[in-house]
Write a protein that holds these residues in place. Sequence first.
Motif, PDB file in Angstrom:
ATOM      1  N   CYS A   1      -3.685  15.567 -15.414  1.00  0.00           N
ATOM      2  CA  CYS A   1      -4.672  14.653 -14.843  1.00  0.00           C
ATOM      3  C   CYS A   1      -4.043  13.272 -14.669  1.00  0.00           C
ATOM      4  O   CYS A   1      -3.355  12.787 -15.582  1.00  0.00           O
ATOM      5  CB  CYS A   1      -5.907  14.545 -15.748  1.00  0.00           C
ATOM      6  N   TYR A   2      -4.310  12.660 -13.521  1.00  0.00           N
ATOM      7  CA  TYR A   2      -3.697  11.387 -13.176  1.00  0.00           C
ATOM      8  C   TYR A   2      -4.750  10.389 -12.702  1.00  0.00           C
ATOM      9  O   TYR A   2      -5.790  10.762 -12.164  1.00  0.00           O
ATOM     10  CB  TYR A   2      -2.654  11.579 -12.069  1.00  0.00           C
ATOM     11  N   ARG A   3      -4.410   9.114 -12.879  1.00  0.00           N
ATOM     12  CA  ARG A   3      -5.271   8.004 -12.479  1.00  0.00           C
ATOM     13  C   ARG A   3      -4.493   7.086 -11.549  1.00  0.00           C
ATOM     14  O   ARG A   3      -3.432   6.564 -11.919  1.00  0.00           O
ATOM     15  CB  ARG A   3      -5.730   7.239 -13.719  1.00  0.00           C
ATOM     16  N   VAL A   4      -5.003   6.897 -10.343  1.00  0.00           N
ATOM     17  CA  VAL A   4      -4.412   5.974  -9.376  1.00  0.00           C
ATOM     18  C   VAL A   4      -5.270   4.724  -9.237  1.00  0.00           C
ATOM     19  O   VAL A   4      -4.763   3.605  -9.210  1.00  0.00           O
ATOM     20  CB  VAL A   4      -4.246   6.679  -8.012  1.00  0.00           C
ATOM     21  N   ASN A   5      -6.585   4.927  -9.181  1.00  0.00           N
ATOM     22  CA  ASN A   5      -7.521   3.814  -9.091  1.00  0.00           C
ATOM     23  C   ASN A   5      -7.765   3.198 -10.472  1.00  0.00           C
ATOM     24  O   ASN A   5      -7.537   3.838 -11.502  1.00  0.00           O
ATOM     25  CB  ASN A   5      -8.845   4.315  -8.510  1.00  0.00           C
ATOM     26  N   PRO A   6      -8.268   1.962 -10.536  1.00  0.00           N
ATOM     27  CA  PRO A   6      -8.547   1.316 -11.828  1.00  0.00           C
ATOM     28  C   PRO A   6      -9.870   1.817 -12.411  1.00  0.00           C
ATOM     29  O   PRO A   6     -10.879   1.105 -12.443  1.00  0.00           O
ATOM     30  CB  PRO A   6      -8.606  -0.169 -11.463  1.00  0.00           C
ATOM     31  N   ILE A   7      -9.870   3.056 -12.873  1.00  0.00           N
ATOM     32  CA  ILE A   7     -11.069   3.705 -13.400  1.00  0.00           C
ATOM     33  C   ILE A   7     -10.787   4.239 -14.796  1.00  0.00           C
ATOM     34  O   ILE A   7      -9.642   4.274 -15.246  1.00  0.00           O
ATOM     35  CB  ILE A   7     -11.534   4.857 -12.480  1.00  0.00           C
TER      36      ILE A   7
ATOM     37  N   PRO B   1       2.544   1.998 -10.352  1.00  0.00           N
ATOM     38  CA  PRO B   1       2.218   1.338  -9.069  1.00  0.00           C
ATOM     39  C   PRO B   1       3.343   1.377  -8.042  1.00  0.00           C
ATOM     40  O   PRO B   1       3.088   1.246  -6.832  1.00  0.00           O
ATOM     41  CB  PRO B   1       1.914  -0.100  -9.499  1.00  0.00           C
ATOM     42  N   ALA B   2       4.565   1.586  -8.506  1.00  0.00           N
ATOM     43  CA  ALA B   2       5.696   1.643  -7.573  1.00  0.00           C
ATOM     44  C   ALA B   2       5.567   2.819  -6.608  1.00  0.00           C
ATOM     45  O   ALA B   2       6.171   2.806  -5.525  1.00  0.00           O
ATOM     46  CB  ALA B   2       7.007   1.747  -8.341  1.00  0.00           C
ATOM     47  N   TYR B   3       4.780   3.821  -6.987  1.00  0.00           N
ATOM     48  CA  TYR B   3       4.608   5.001  -6.155  1.00  0.00           C
ATOM     49  C   TYR B   3       3.329   4.958  -5.320  1.00  0.00           C
ATOM     50  O   TYR B   3       2.970   5.955  -4.688  1.00  0.00           O
ATOM     51  CB  TYR B   3       4.603   6.261  -7.024  1.00  0.00           C
ATOM     52  N   LEU B   4       2.665   3.818  -5.302  1.00  0.00           N
ATOM     53  CA  LEU B   4       1.376   3.718  -4.632  1.00  0.00           C
ATOM     54  C   LEU B   4       1.432   2.808  -3.416  1.00  0.00           C
ATOM     55  O   LEU B   4       2.284   1.922  -3.326  1.00  0.00           O
ATOM     56  CB  LEU B   4       0.320   3.183  -5.609  1.00  0.00           C
ATOM     57  N   GLN B   5       0.485   3.024  -2.506  1.00  0.00           N
ATOM     58  CA  GLN B   5       0.255   2.110  -1.402  1.00  0.00           C
ATOM     59  C   GLN B   5      -1.233   1.769  -1.364  1.00  0.00           C
ATOM     60  O   GLN B   5      -2.067   2.554  -1.816  1.00  0.00           O
ATOM     61  CB  GLN B   5       0.681   2.723  -0.062  1.00  0.00           C
ATOM     62  N   VAL B   6      -1.529   0.602  -0.829  1.00  0.00           N
ATOM     63  CA  VAL B   6      -2.914   0.158  -0.697  1.00  0.00           C
ATOM     64  C   VAL B   6      -3.182  -0.148   0.772  1.00  0.00           C
ATOM     65  O   VAL B   6      -2.416  -0.870   1.414  1.00  0.00           O
ATOM     66  CB  VAL B   6      -3.198  -1.086  -1.566  1.00  0.00           C
ATOM     67  N   LYS B   7      -4.251   0.419   1.280  1.00  0.00           N
ATOM     68  CA  LYS B   7      -4.639   0.222   2.675  1.00  0.00           C
ATOM     69  C   LYS B   7      -5.980  -0.500   2.724  1.00  0.00           C
ATOM     70  O   LYS B   7      -6.925  -0.113   2.026  1.00  0.00           O
ATOM     71  CB  LYS B   7      -4.748   1.572   3.391  1.00  0.00           C
ATOM     72  N   GLU B   8      -6.064  -1.546   3.530  1.00  0.00           N
ATOM     73  CA  GLU B   8      -7.314  -2.280   3.711  1.00  0.00           C
ATOM     74  C   GLU B   8      -8.178  -1.508   4.714  1.00  0.00           C
ATOM     75  O   GLU B   8      -7.823  -1.377   5.888  1.00  0.00           O
ATOM     76  CB  GLU B   8      -7.040  -3.687   4.219  1.00  0.00           C
ATOM     77  N   ILE B   9      -9.287  -0.975   4.251  1.00  0.00           N
ATOM     78  CA  ILE B   9     -10.184  -0.228   5.130  1.00  0.00           C
ATOM     79  C   ILE B   9     -11.056  -1.197   5.923  1.00  0.00           C
ATOM     80  O   ILE B   9     -11.237  -1.050   7.135  1.00  0.00           O
ATOM     81  CB  ILE B   9     -11.058   0.737   4.324  1.00  0.00           C
ATOM     82  N   LYS B  10     -11.608  -2.168   5.228  1.00  0.00           N
ATOM     83  CA  LYS B  10     -12.335  -3.280   5.823  1.00  0.00           C
ATOM     84  C   LYS B  10     -12.372  -4.378   4.777  1.00  0.00           C
ATOM     85  O   LYS B  10     -12.005  -4.147   3.620  1.00  0.00           O
ATOM     86  CB  LYS B  10     -13.735  -2.854   6.257  1.00  0.00           C
ATOM     87  N   PRO B  11     -12.776  -5.582   5.123  1.00  0.00           N
ATOM     88  CA  PRO B  11     -12.762  -6.663   4.134  1.00  0.00           C
ATOM     89  C   PRO B  11     -13.500  -6.287   2.854  1.00  0.00           C
ATOM     90  O   PRO B  11     -14.651  -5.852   2.893  1.00  0.00           O
ATOM     91  CB  PRO B  11     -13.463  -7.815   4.869  1.00  0.00           C
ATOM     92  N   GLY B  12     -12.791  -6.379   1.749  1.00  0.00           N
ATOM     93  CA  GLY B  12     -13.381  -6.075   0.452  1.00  0.00           C
ATOM     94  C   GLY B  12     -13.341  -4.617   0.060  1.00  0.00           C
ATOM     95  O   GLY B  12     -13.809  -4.249  -1.024  1.00  0.00           O
ATOM     96  N   GLU B  13     -12.770  -3.760   0.906  1.00  0.00           N
ATOM     97  CA  GLU B  13     -12.702  -2.330   0.590  1.00  0.00           C
ATOM     98  C   GLU B  13     -11.279  -1.823   0.815  1.00  0.00           C
ATOM     99  O   GLU B  13     -10.735  -1.938   1.915  1.00  0.00           O
ATOM    100  CB  GLU B  13     -13.675  -1.533   1.454  1.00  0.00           C
ATOM    101  N   GLN B  14     -10.685  -1.272  -0.232  1.00  0.00           N
ATOM    102  CA  GLN B  14      -9.309  -0.793  -0.170  1.00  0.00           C
ATOM    103  C   GLN B  14      -9.236   0.687  -0.538  1.00  0.00           C
ATOM    104  O   GLN B  14     -10.048   1.202  -1.311  1.00  0.00           O
ATOM    105  CB  GLN B  14      -8.395  -1.581  -1.128  1.00  0.00           C
TER     106      GLN B  14
END
Length: 400
Positions: A221-227, A344-357
Motif C-alpha cells: 500500500c502506497y500514499r502519494v497524496n497528503p492523506i 516526491p522525486a517520483y511524483l508530478q503535480v498537475k494544475e487542474i484548475k485554480p486551487g485543484e491539483q
Amino acid sequence: MSSKTVKLLLVGIGGYGHFYIDGIEALADQVELVAIVDPFPAQALDWPTLQAQDIPCFDTLDAFLATGITVDLAVLASPISFHADQSCALMEAGVHVLCEKPIAATIPEVERMREVRDSTGKFLEIGYQWSFSEAVQNLKTDILSGHYGMAQCLSTHVAWPRTSAYYARNSWAGKIHNAQGAPVYDSPVANATAHFLHNMLFVLGETQQSSALPRKIRAECYRVNPIENYDTACLEVETEKGDRILFYTTHAADANDGPSFLYRFEGAEIRYEIGGDIVAYLADGSIKNYGNPEGTHMRKLDVCVAKVLDADGATTPICSIEAASSHTYCVNALQQIPVYTVDPAYLQVKEIKPGEQLTFIPNMGVHLREAFEQQKLFSEMNFPWATPMGAAVVVCPIHS
C-alpha cells in the motif's frame, strides 16, 4: 405484479445519492419518494427540485424515525461510517434496506448487521451494481456449474485519478477514522474501486448468493497524496479454497484506465475492458458474450423495488451480507500492513484548475498494466517508486 406503490426513504442526496434520485424518477409508476434524510440538503444538486416537490427532509435518521412516517424501502447513500447504525435502525423499524457499498468499515459492524437482518426478517442488499447485473449473474451461474473448470487466477486493474478536490470534498476522504473517531478506512480498495475486488470474490462464491472468503493477503500500500490512508495498492488474495486473486488500483495516475480484468480458468479466459462486454474465450475455440455489466447501473434499485412488491421473494438475497462481507475482511486486513509514502522525486503535480491539483506517478497506468499482465506485485516489478521491502503478508481477520 402488485399495483402497490413502494414508499421510499432516501438517506443522503448529495454525491452518489444524485444517481438514486434519477433511478427513483425512472420508477415513478412504482415508487413514491416520501422522505429524505440529509444534514446539508442545500448543498445537493437536486435540492431545488426536491424542495419544490415538498418532500420532507430531516437532519438525522432518528428525527425521521420519530415522526412515524411509514416507508417500505430505505436507500442509504450516506458515508461509510453510518452504514451499520442506519441499516440496523431501519430494519428494526420494519424497513427493507438497500445500502450503498461497502457494507460497513469493520467486521463487528457487519456481524451486527447480520444479526439484525436475521432477527427482523427484513432484507439488506448492498449496492455493488455489478452483482445485480445479468452479465455477472449469468457468468457466476456458469462458473458454479463447472462450465469453465477450476479457477486458476483472477486479476483486475483500475487507475482512476483523484484530485485534491476529491480529498477535500468531505471530512473523511482518505482517512482511517472520521472526526468522531469511528473507523472509515477510506481508500481506493475500500471505496471508489471496491466493486472490482468484490466482483472477483463474488464470482468465486460457493453459492449464487455468497462470495469466496479470503484466507490471507500479500499486499503493498502506497500514499502519494497528503492523506492518512493509502491511494495506491496491489494485493494478492488467497481464498479459503486456494483460489488466487490479484488486484491493482490507484488514484495516483494522470488518466483513467480500466477497470480491465482477466479471469483464468482451466477451460477458458474471461476478459473485460471498460466500456465493453464480459467475454469468455473457451479452450475449444468457442466464445460466450455475457454483455456489459455497466449497462444497468440502477438495476440494484429495480431489483429491490421488485422484491418489496413481491413479498414472497423478498428474502431471496442478491448481494447481501454473505456476498458483501468478504470485501470488508480484505479491507480490514489491509489496515494491518504499513503504508509507504512515495518519494516526491517520483511524483508530478498537475494544475487542474485554480486551487485543484492532481498528484500522480508518471506512467502509473502503464505500470499497473505491466504488473497486471505479469501477475506480479509492484516491488517484484522493480518500479523505482516501489518499496524495496516487498509485500507484507497478513491473515484475514475472519481466520485470526
